[in-house]
Design an enzyme around this catalytic site. Structure first.
Site, PDB file in Angstrom:
ATOM      1  N   LYS A 292       4.052   0.323  -7.777  1.00  0.00           N
ATOM      2  CA  LYS A 292       5.092  -0.598  -8.259  1.00  0.00           C
ATOM      3  C   LYS A 292       4.510  -1.613  -9.236  1.00  0.00           C
ATOM      4  CE  LYS A 292       6.303  -1.627  -4.014  1.00  0.00           C
ATOM      5  NZ  LYS A 292       5.594  -0.580  -3.237  1.00  0.00           N
ATOM      6  N   THR A 293       3.349  -2.161  -8.927  1.00  0.00           N
ATOM      7  CA  THR A 293       2.713  -3.123  -9.832  1.00  0.00           C
ATOM      8  C   THR A 293       2.312  -2.456 -11.143  1.00  0.00           C
ATOM      9  OG1 THR A 293       1.874  -4.388  -7.945  1.00  0.00           O
ATOM     10  CG2 THR A 293       0.825  -4.774 -10.072  1.00  0.00           C
TER      11      THR A 293
ATOM     12  N   GLU B 237      -9.230  18.936  21.340  1.00  0.00           N
ATOM     13  CA  GLU B 237      -8.971  19.262  19.939  1.00  0.00           C
ATOM     14  C   GLU B 237      -8.728  20.755  19.733  1.00  0.00           C
ATOM     15  OE1 GLU B 237      -8.279  16.941  18.039  1.00  0.00           O
ATOM     16  OE2 GLU B 237      -9.064  15.311  19.285  1.00  0.00           O
TER      17      GLU B 237
ATOM     18  N   ASP C 128      -0.946  11.063  21.217  1.00  0.00           N
ATOM     19  CA  ASP C 128      -0.185  12.311  21.123  1.00  0.00           C
ATOM     20  C   ASP C 128       1.177  12.163  21.782  1.00  0.00           C
ATOM     21  OD1 ASP C 128      -2.433  13.427  19.930  1.00  0.00           O
ATOM     22  OD2 ASP C 128      -3.241  14.122  21.855  1.00  0.00           O
TER      23      ASP C 128
ATOM     24  N   PRO D 252       7.255   2.425  -0.427  1.00  0.00           N
ATOM     25  CA  PRO D 252       6.095   2.186   0.438  1.00  0.00           C
ATOM     26  C   PRO D 252       4.942   1.543  -0.324  1.00  0.00           C
ATOM     27  CG  PRO D 252       6.909   4.445   0.654  1.00  0.00           C
ATOM     28  CD  PRO D 252       7.594   3.853  -0.532  1.00  0.00           C
ATOM     29  N   PRO D 253       4.010   0.914   0.383  1.00  0.00           N
ATOM     30  CA  PRO D 253       2.838   0.322  -0.284  1.00  0.00           C
ATOM     31  C   PRO D 253       1.985   1.382  -0.966  1.00  0.00           C
ATOM     32  CG  PRO D 253       3.063  -0.484   1.976  1.00  0.00           C
ATOM     33  CD  PRO D 253       4.032   0.647   1.826  1.00  0.00           C
ATOM     34  N   GLY D 254       1.374   0.991  -2.091  1.00  0.00           N
ATOM     35  CA  GLY D 254       0.422   1.862  -2.768  1.00  0.00           C
ATOM     36  C   GLY D 254       1.033   2.931  -3.639  1.00  0.00           C
TER      37      GLY D 254
END
Length: 501
Positions: free
Chosen positions: A119-120, A340, A414, A114-116
């Site tokens: 990996k870099t 809520e 929802d 997944p991103p973030g």
């Protein structure tokens, strides 16, 4: 300082219009021929300049300097991925020993996840670990409308990597291509000649990597859509190692938080272990953002340290988005409070201790929200656990029905969440359809089973909320007035109700 060649082009551009005006004034008979030749020459010059610049720019703009020092110890939450990557890099570090055993050197390492998730960072740490020259690029940099430009950029990138390695007297070079699916997608046999030529050139360059020729070149690529890559790119001999870089678990999240907390004054009352528990599903990038946003909130409050309240606000912001200045009517606030509270009471009943906070603060696209924190990370779910999640998702709409006799548009998200969980149940063999292949289920069967599951769980949710009607009435004015309700206060009210019952 500009060179003579650059001045020459500017002088020519300025002189030619003057010459044309002069020839028109004197009535020169060969003027049409000169204009035609000039037009053709100009087009050829622009095409060559475009092509040459496009082919060479990608490599010439690569940073020749060393990347910022980054070791594997500076990367948290990816212990398994780091072990796999270090094991693969050992063939590059201990190349002479590998040759004795006849081990073919690795040509490519593919990082997926997944991103973030870092990996870099792993690619940069790999260059530091192997003392290699590091060049980075994005898959989009090789995509052009001109046929052959992308392939030329690939050639220049590999050539530049070898040149820099020789210049800096290094034995190896690492090329990192982020979002490689931009150039490595599956070929469909169509007329995308530019994409195909770029991918073919990348495959050719990887095939041309020789382990006994210095400087050695290793290609590391990253993608979060591995399924889109061409099979020719994924086979052994090209990308020899596929390393999954997942979202960090609780221990990994705590490690990441401690890494980013090193330069921040954090109050002694703050428990990073608790923050790690409350950030289930966060990536490394999101955890860094939590730390940064908490520091911003502390600075805004003129506080000398980052307190627990700052981290609470930071988690809400990263999870839900920035607080909006939207003004709601009293009727809307009361309906949101009912909605809520329905989520929160159901959640606290079926999963005790899971509610962290109930808020009427508008964030992102939501007018209110319930923040949960799981007791522990979960990756496998039983039928009962999935049904509980559906009941929590339906709690808001059912609460509105009980108090207003109808629903509002606030339940749309929802319902999407609930139907997605029902899909998971059907695909996992937890429904009345039994174990079936999803493609073998007709739309009518799917709709019928979806209606049966949601109808049963809606009725169970209604019964649960009716049992806690008194708690609802006590908490409603508190939430409307204060706009926030802590999970501890909610639990205390529920315990009082149980004692009185």
């Amino acid at each position: 300082m500009r060179n003579v060649h650059q001045y020459g082009k500017e002088i020519a551009v300025g002189f030619l219009p003057v010459l044309v005006v002069f020839l028109i004034y004197t009535g020169f008979p060969g003027l049409p021929l000169i204009l035609g030749l000039g037009l053709v020459g100009g087009l050829l010059f622009l095409a060559s300049a475009r092509g040459g610049t496009a082919i060479g720019t990608a490599a010439r703009k690569r940073p020749a300097r060393e990347p910022e020092p980054l070791s594997f110890d500076d990367i948290g939450g990816q212990e398994r991925a780091k072990r796999e990557l270090i094991e693969a890099l050992e063939f590059l570090v201990r190349s002479e020993e590998a040759e004795k055993f006849g081990i073919r050197p690795l040509k490519g390492i593919l990082l997926t996840g997944p991103p973030g998730t870092g990996k870099t960072l792993l690619a940069k740490a790999a260059a530091q670990y192997t003392r290699s020259v590091f060049l980075s690029a994005s898959g989009s940099e090789f995509v052009e409308m001109y046929v052959g430009v992308g392939a030329g950029r690939i050639r220049e990138l590999f050539r530049e990597a070898r040149r820099l390695a020789v210049k800096q007297k290094r034995d190896s070079a690492i090329i990192f291509i982020d979002e490689i699916d931009g150039i490595g997608g599956k070929r469909d046999g169509g007329q995308q000649r530019e994409y195909d030529q770029t991918l073919n050139q990348l495959l050719t360059e990887m095939d041309g990597i020789q382990g006994n020729v210095k400087p050695r070149v290793l290609l590391i690529a990253a993608t979060n859509r591995k399924e889109l890559l061409d099979p020719a790119l994924l086979r052994p001999g090209r990308f020899d190692r596929h390393i999954q870089v997942d979202l960090p678990d609780r221990t990994g999240r705590e490690h990441i938080l401690r890494l980013h907390a090193r330069n921040k004054p954090i109050s002694a009352e703050v428990s990073l272990a608790k923050i790690a528990e409350e950030t289930f599903g966060f990536s490394g990038a999101q955890l860094e953002s939590v730390m940064n946003e908490a520091a911003i909130y502390a600075m805004r409050d003129d506080s000398q340290q980052l307190g627990a309240e700052h981290f609470g606000k930071a988690i809400d912001k990263v999870l839900m988005g920035e607080r909006m200045d939207r003004e709601t009517t009293r009727e809307e606030r009361e309906r949101v409070a009912i909605h809520e509270l329905g989520h929160a009471i159901v959640a606290e009943t079926v999963r005790p201790g899971s509610v962290a906070q109930v808020s009427l603060t508008p964030r992102g696209g939501a007018l209110g929200y319930v923040r949960h924190h799981p007791d522990q990370d979960r990756y496998l779910y039983t039928k009962e656990a999935l049904e509980n999640q559906i009941m929590i998702a339906l709690g808001g709409a059912v609460a509105e029905e009980l108090h207003y006799g109808g629903r509002s548009t606030g339940s749309k998200g929802d319902f999407e969440q609930a139907t997605n969980i029902v899909r998971t149940m059907i695909e996992s063999g937890m429904s009345g359809l039994g174990i079936v292949h999803p493609q073998a289920v007709t739309v009518e069967q799917w709709s019928q089973e979806n209606a049966v599951i949601l109808g049963d769980l809606t009725e169970r949710t209604r019964e649960l909320l009716n049992r806690h009607a008194d708690t609802f009435r006590r908490l409603f004015p508190i939430l409307v007035k204060e706009e926030t309700l802590s999970g501890d206060r909610l639990r205390e009210q529920l315990r009082q109700a149980d004692r009185s019952a």
